[in-house]
Enzyme design. Structure first.
Site, PDB file in Angstrom:
ATOM      1  N   SER A  10       0.827  -1.204   0.000  1.00 54.74           N
ATOM      2  CA  SER A  10       0.000   0.000   0.000  1.00 54.74           C
ATOM      3  C   SER A  10       0.860   1.252   0.000  1.00 54.74           C
ATOM      4  O   SER A  10       1.645   1.493   0.929  1.00 54.74           O
ATOM      5  CB  SER A  10      -0.921   0.018   1.225  1.00 54.74           C
ATOM      6  OG  SER A  10      -1.600   1.249   1.303  1.00 54.74           O
ATOM      7  N   MET A  70     -11.991   4.560  -1.426  1.00 58.24           N
ATOM      8  CA  MET A  70     -12.729   4.752  -0.179  1.00 58.24           C
ATOM      9  C   MET A  70     -13.411   6.117  -0.270  1.00 58.24           C
ATOM     10  O   MET A  70     -13.070   7.061   0.443  1.00 58.24           O
ATOM     11  CB  MET A  70     -11.786   4.651   1.026  1.00 58.24           C
ATOM     12  CG  MET A  70     -11.347   3.226   1.305  1.00 58.24           C
ATOM     13  SD  MET A  70     -10.191   3.086   2.679  1.00 58.24           S
ATOM     14  CE  MET A  70      -8.647   3.313   1.789  1.00 58.24           C
TER      15      MET A  70
END
Length: 211
Positions: A10, A70
């Protein structure tokens, strides 16, 4: 480590002042994908980065970009993230009333589509979409912050998805995101994970990916 399990580090846990170097670190340490967390300050409180950053670092690596949205109403921004260089786009079922349309939009653009589930969201919410998903992302922490501890009951969701995958012959890959480190990695792999997302542990050298 199982050879068929992919590592997707990530970028959220990288040094933002030198993302090019972070991408080289991912390439040199077993990364198969680059996980890019996009946060809008609404679906989750933090704000991370968006299309201009993705576009600017796209030339720095040939690894696929796995963009995890998100954000609220992802259908409004999916085209611009595809234009910025996303190869995979994963959106949250909790963030849209038009999940089926989101999958169609991504596939019509020739990209891979993923659906993400927060820890408390039951698998039944994704039942009708599983045949069409390329990735099913099980959030093993509550989305929005790095460095959290894995929520144990989410491992059972991974096992259930793996059972469905085998029984139905579905082609989706199961991804896990949150709290993955050297201690929790074996359990999620044993449960049937295909893609491991790791941020803090990867960049701190606490993942032990090759062991």
């Amino acid at each position: 480590m199982k050879k068929d399990v992919l590592l997707s580090p990530s970028l959220l846990s990288a040094d933002f002042s030198n993302l090019g170097a972070a991408l080289r670190t991912i390439e040199l340490n077993g990364g198969s994908l680059v996980h890019i967390d996009v946060m809008d300050g609404h679906f989750v409180p933090p704000v991370s980065y968006g299309q201009p950053v993705i576009e600017s670092v796209r030339p720095c690596t040939e690894l696929p970009f796995d963009v995890h949205l998100m954000v609220e109403r992802p259908e409004s921004s999916i085209p611009s993230f595809i234009a910025a260089g996303a190869d995979y786009i994963t959106f949250h079922l909790e963030a849209t009333a038009h999940a089926d349309r989101c999958l169609q939009m991504i596939h019509e653009a020739g990209k891979k589509a993923g659906i993400a589930l927060c820890p408390a969201t039951p698998l039944s919410a994704a039942e009708h979409l599983l045949p069409f998903a390329d990735i099913v992302l099980v959030m093993t922490v509550n989305p929005g912050w790095g460095g959290q501890k894995l929520i144990p009951y989410t491992i059972e969701k991974v096992s259930q998805l793996a059972d469905i995958q085998r029984e139905k012959g579905f082609k989706y890959l199961i991804s896990v995101d949150g709290g993955i480190n050297a201690e929790t990695l074996p359990a999620v792999v044993q449960a049937g994970t295909n893609i491991v997302v790791s941020g803090s542990a990867f960049f701190k050298g606490n993942l032990n990916w090759e062991k």
